[in-house]
Design a protein around this motif. Sequence first.
Motif, PDB file in Angstrom:
ATOM      1  N   MET A   1     -45.366  15.365 -29.113  1.00  0.00           N
ATOM      2  CA  MET A   1     -45.037  14.467 -28.206  1.00  0.00           C
ATOM      3  C   MET A   1     -43.857  13.656 -28.568  1.00  0.00           C
ATOM      4  SD  MET A   1     -47.097  11.972 -25.974  1.00  0.00           S
ATOM      5  CE  MET A   1     -46.627  10.396 -26.779  1.00  0.00           C
ATOM      6  N   SER A   2     -42.760  13.339 -27.895  1.00  0.00           N
ATOM      7  CA  SER A   2     -41.702  12.323 -28.258  1.00  0.00           C
ATOM      8  C   SER A   2     -42.202  11.118 -27.791  1.00  0.00           C
ATOM      9  CB  SER A   2     -40.407  12.807 -27.742  1.00  0.00           C
ATOM     10  OG  SER A   2     -40.201  12.809 -26.394  1.00  0.00           O
ATOM     11  N   GLU A   3     -41.662   9.959 -28.386  1.00  0.00           N
ATOM     12  CA  GLU A   3     -41.889   8.594 -27.993  1.00  0.00           C
ATOM     13  C   GLU A   3     -41.259   8.193 -26.570  1.00  0.00           C
ATOM     14  OE1 GLU A   3     -40.606   5.731 -30.735  1.00  0.00           O
ATOM     15  OE2 GLU A   3     -41.349   6.793 -32.310  1.00  0.00           O
ATOM     16  N   PHE A   4     -41.643   7.588 -25.740  1.00  0.00           N
ATOM     17  CA  PHE A   4     -41.058   7.034 -24.638  1.00  0.00           C
ATOM     18  C   PHE A   4     -41.782   5.512 -24.285  1.00  0.00           C
ATOM     19  CE2 PHE A   4     -45.368   8.587 -23.351  1.00  0.00           C
ATOM     20  CZ  PHE A   4     -45.850   7.884 -22.209  1.00  0.00           C
ATOM     21  N   SER A   5     -40.994   5.086 -23.486  1.00  0.00           N
ATOM     22  CA  SER A   5     -41.294   3.490 -23.146  1.00  0.00           C
ATOM     23  C   SER A   5     -41.167   3.234 -21.583  1.00  0.00           C
ATOM     24  CB  SER A   5     -40.031   2.592 -23.595  1.00  0.00           C
ATOM     25  OG  SER A   5     -38.975   2.989 -22.739  1.00  0.00           O
ATOM     26  N   ILE A   6     -42.074   2.487 -21.324  1.00  0.00           N
ATOM     27  CA  ILE A   6     -42.638   1.925 -19.979  1.00  0.00           C
ATOM     28  C   ILE A   6     -42.315   0.592 -19.685  1.00  0.00           C
ATOM     29  CG2 ILE A   6     -44.329   1.797 -18.279  1.00  0.00           C
ATOM     30  CD1 ILE A   6     -45.823   3.940 -19.753  1.00  0.00           C
ATOM     31  N   LEU A   7     -41.475   0.005 -18.719  1.00  0.00           N
ATOM     32  CA  LEU A   7     -41.255  -1.329 -18.260  1.00  0.00           C
ATOM     33  C   LEU A   7     -42.309  -1.638 -17.322  1.00  0.00           C
ATOM     34  CD1 LEU A   7     -40.033  -4.156 -18.041  1.00  0.00           C
ATOM     35  CD2 LEU A   7     -38.608  -3.196 -16.429  1.00  0.00           C
ATOM     36  N   HIS A   8     -43.395  -2.624 -17.583  1.00  0.00           N
ATOM     37  CA  HIS A   8     -44.629  -2.539 -16.498  1.00  0.00           C
ATOM     38  C   HIS A   8     -44.308  -4.183 -16.057  1.00  0.00           C
ATOM     39  CE1 HIS A   8     -49.133  -3.882 -16.047  1.00  0.00           C
ATOM     40  NE2 HIS A   8     -48.392  -3.638 -14.978  1.00  0.00           N
ATOM     41  N   ILE A   9     -43.833  -4.200 -14.759  1.00  0.00           N
ATOM     42  CA  ILE A   9     -43.921  -5.135 -14.062  1.00  0.00           C
ATOM     43  C   ILE A   9     -44.944  -5.382 -12.714  1.00  0.00           C
ATOM     44  CG2 ILE A   9     -41.257  -5.446 -14.581  1.00  0.00           C
ATOM     45  CD1 ILE A   9     -40.724  -4.558 -11.731  1.00  0.00           C
ATOM     46  N   SER A  10     -45.140  -6.584 -12.291  1.00  0.00           N
ATOM     47  CA  SER A  10     -46.174  -6.737 -11.338  1.00  0.00           C
ATOM     48  C   SER A  10     -45.951  -8.088 -10.436  1.00  0.00           C
ATOM     49  CB  SER A  10     -47.623  -6.723 -11.869  1.00  0.00           C
ATOM     50  OG  SER A  10     -48.620  -6.555 -10.764  1.00  0.00           O
ATOM     51  N   ASP A  11     -46.648  -8.168  -9.366  1.00  0.00           N
ATOM     52  CA  ASP A  11     -46.633  -9.218  -8.478  1.00  0.00           C
ATOM     53  C   ASP A  11     -45.368  -9.909  -8.372  1.00  0.00           C
ATOM     54  OD1 ASP A  11     -49.834  -9.943  -8.358  1.00  0.00           O
ATOM     55  OD2 ASP A  11     -49.512  -8.887  -9.906  1.00  0.00           O
ATOM     56  N   ILE A  12     -44.343  -9.029  -7.545  1.00  0.00           N
ATOM     57  CA  ILE A  12     -42.898  -9.609  -7.319  1.00  0.00           C
ATOM     58  C   ILE A  12     -43.222 -10.635  -6.382  1.00  0.00           C
ATOM     59  CG2 ILE A  12     -40.970  -8.742  -6.648  1.00  0.00           C
ATOM     60  CD1 ILE A  12     -41.829  -7.497  -9.262  1.00  0.00           C
ATOM     61  N   HIS A  13     -44.146 -10.559  -5.200  1.00  0.00           N
ATOM     62  CA  HIS A  13     -44.327 -11.436  -4.425  1.00  0.00           C
ATOM     63  C   HIS A  13     -42.836 -11.984  -3.642  1.00  0.00           C
ATOM     64  CE1 HIS A  13     -48.285 -12.029  -4.421  1.00  0.00           C
ATOM     65  NE2 HIS A  13     -48.277 -11.942  -5.767  1.00  0.00           N
ATOM     66  N   SER A  41     -47.006  -2.662 -10.458  1.00  0.00           N
ATOM     67  CA  SER A  41     -48.403  -2.468 -10.181  1.00  0.00           C
ATOM     68  C   SER A  41     -48.723  -3.600  -8.946  1.00  0.00           C
ATOM     69  CB  SER A  41     -49.027  -2.688 -11.329  1.00  0.00           C
ATOM     70  OG  SER A  41     -49.024  -3.900 -12.124  1.00  0.00           O
ATOM     71  N   GLY A  42     -47.967  -3.385  -7.942  1.00  0.00           N
ATOM     72  CA  GLY A  42     -48.542  -3.968  -6.726  1.00  0.00           C
ATOM     73  C   GLY A  42     -47.982  -5.397  -6.448  1.00  0.00           C
ATOM     74  N   ASP A  43     -48.198  -5.918  -4.984  1.00  0.00           N
ATOM     75  CA  ASP A  43     -47.949  -7.071  -4.563  1.00  0.00           C
ATOM     76  C   ASP A  43     -46.372  -7.345  -4.635  1.00  0.00           C
ATOM     77  OD1 ASP A  43     -50.363  -7.755  -3.886  1.00  0.00           O
ATOM     78  OD2 ASP A  43     -50.607  -9.267  -5.198  1.00  0.00           O
ATOM     79  N   LEU A  44     -45.660  -6.185  -3.950  1.00  0.00           N
ATOM     80  CA  LEU A  44     -44.095  -6.446  -3.940  1.00  0.00           C
ATOM     81  C   LEU A  44     -43.729  -7.432  -3.055  1.00  0.00           C
ATOM     82  CD1 LEU A  44     -44.835  -3.270  -4.510  1.00  0.00           C
ATOM     83  CD2 LEU A  44     -42.475  -2.988  -4.218  1.00  0.00           C
ATOM     84  N   THR A  45     -44.680  -7.945  -1.913  1.00  0.00           N
ATOM     85  CA  THR A  45     -44.231  -8.968  -1.127  1.00  0.00           C
ATOM     86  C   THR A  45     -45.446  -9.798  -1.117  1.00  0.00           C
ATOM     87  OG1 THR A  45     -45.577  -7.823   0.661  1.00  0.00           O
ATOM     88  CG2 THR A  45     -43.308  -7.059   0.440  1.00  0.00           C
ATOM     89  N   GLN A  46     -45.118 -10.843  -0.138  1.00  0.00           N
ATOM     90  CA  GLN A  46     -45.921 -12.220  -0.333  1.00  0.00           C
ATOM     91  C   GLN A  46     -46.915 -12.061   1.099  1.00  0.00           C
ATOM     92  OE1 GLN A  46     -47.065 -14.552  -2.174  1.00  0.00           O
ATOM     93  NE2 GLN A  46     -48.259 -15.596  -0.635  1.00  0.00           N
ATOM     94  N   ARG A  47     -46.200 -11.595   2.160  1.00  0.00           N
ATOM     95  CA  ARG A  47     -47.074 -11.266   3.545  1.00  0.00           C
ATOM     96  C   ARG A  47     -46.896 -10.088   4.149  1.00  0.00           C
ATOM     97  NH1 ARG A  47     -50.885 -13.674   1.953  1.00  0.00           N
ATOM     98  NH2 ARG A  47     -50.991 -15.958   1.965  1.00  0.00           N
ATOM     99  N   ALA A  48     -46.334  -8.966   3.425  1.00  0.00           N
ATOM    100  CA  ALA A  48     -46.147  -7.843   3.939  1.00  0.00           C
ATOM    101  C   ALA A  48     -45.046  -7.830   5.140  1.00  0.00           C
ATOM    102  CB  ALA A  48     -47.458  -7.285   4.201  1.00  0.00           C
ATOM    103  N   LYS A  49     -44.152  -8.608   5.250  1.00  0.00           N
ATOM    104  CA  LYS A  49     -43.323  -8.481   6.310  1.00  0.00           C
ATOM    105  C   LYS A  49     -42.155  -7.678   6.167  1.00  0.00           C
ATOM    106  CE  LYS A  49     -44.237 -13.574   7.240  1.00  0.00           C
ATOM    107  NZ  LYS A  49     -43.544 -15.046   7.391  1.00  0.00           N
ATOM    108  N   GLN A  50     -41.466  -7.177   7.232  1.00  0.00           N
ATOM    109  CA  GLN A  50     -40.603  -6.264   7.158  1.00  0.00           C
ATOM    110  C   GLN A  50     -39.425  -6.550   6.375  1.00  0.00           C
ATOM    111  OE1 GLN A  50     -39.219  -4.645  11.147  1.00  0.00           O
ATOM    112  NE2 GLN A  50     -37.722  -3.276  10.169  1.00  0.00           N
ATOM    113  N   GLN A  51     -39.087  -7.837   6.550  1.00  0.00           N
ATOM    114  CA  GLN A  51     -37.887  -8.232   5.582  1.00  0.00           C
ATOM    115  C   GLN A  51     -38.096  -8.350   4.280  1.00  0.00           C
ATOM    116  OE1 GLN A  51     -34.575  -8.691   6.488  1.00  0.00           O
ATOM    117  NE2 GLN A  51     -34.562  -8.814   4.484  1.00  0.00           N
ATOM    118  N   GLU A  52     -39.350  -8.667   3.770  1.00  0.00           N
ATOM    119  CA  GLU A  52     -39.853  -8.783   2.443  1.00  0.00           C
ATOM    120  C   GLU A  52     -39.862  -7.269   1.892  1.00  0.00           C
ATOM    121  OE1 GLU A  52     -42.925 -12.875   2.732  1.00  0.00           O
ATOM    122  OE2 GLU A  52     -43.688 -10.514   2.727  1.00  0.00           O
ATOM    123  N   PHE A  53     -40.263  -6.267   2.894  1.00  0.00           N
ATOM    124  CA  PHE A  53     -40.395  -5.032   2.336  1.00  0.00           C
ATOM    125  C   PHE A  53     -38.921  -4.514   2.076  1.00  0.00           C
ATOM    126  CE2 PHE A  53     -44.890  -4.455   3.201  1.00  0.00           C
ATOM    127  CZ  PHE A  53     -45.174  -3.956   2.203  1.00  0.00           C
TER     128      PHE A  53
END
Length: 286
Positions: A1-13, A41-53
């Motif tokens: 198995m070769s090496e690989f990398s992951i950028l892990h971000i979350s809670d963009i809000h 890993s989730g919470d891309l938006t603050q209040r799940a509004k259309q413009q936020e998405f």
Amino acid sequence: MSEFSILHISDIHLGSHYVPHVGESLLRDAAELAPDMIVVSGDLTQRAKQQEFADARALLDALPAVPRIVTPGNHDVPLYRVWERLVDPYRHYRNYISEELNTVAEFDHAVVVALNSSAPYSSIVNGWISNQQLDFASRAFLKADSDKAKIVVAHHHFAPAPDYDRDSIMPKARRALDRFSQLKVDMILGGHLHRAYIGNSLDVYPGGDRDHGIIIVQSGTSTSRRGRAREREKNSFNLLHVTATEVHISHYLYFDDLGRFAPFSQHRFPRVAQRILENVREGSFS
């Protein structure tokens, strides 16, 4: 198995708590780090509004053009718009982010299962993973080659951060950890806590498998003002390098005086205890 990398971000809000200049830095640093895949890993938006998405979609599209694994968070379903939450809670998420809420992404070197823990009808704050979702993960991992890294992504945390700052873990979290341990899952990536926690499931729950446990990788909030405890008003993400024998995790914090994210701490874990022991016996591990 070769090496690989992951950028892990979350809670963009994206919304009222989003910090634009930190978001711009995240995009620049992501391009410079050049990961092989990106986990959100989730919470891309603050209040799940259309413009936020719509803004979330634009941010995802501005990240490096590598495979992206995204899962909803509790802020990605309406909270105060109760009728919408009951009738069609994922309408904007499906329109702008993904039709699928539980996903499997298989690569040459890894299998990544993202499970939707947002539970808008029952446990919107603390989250929930059902038996059906655990069966979904089992089918994916059991089909995978044994040398592939097995990774779970969920927004809510299966283990509390060591500071226990107002945290309640996901209901039935130990049930899920036991199943993941049986499946030899290497690591779980999540968010929700708004500060990082990088450790091992054995830190908080011995479970049935007490040999190696599961690596727990929690990201803080990457781009909002909602950091908590030791990351209060701070932003963070994780960069993972995975090899056949270990996982190396760099925890990055945003520094105002630098105007960018920079490594703050380093963590190394063996990937599979049996393989590490074999290498030690053969004298090939250093």
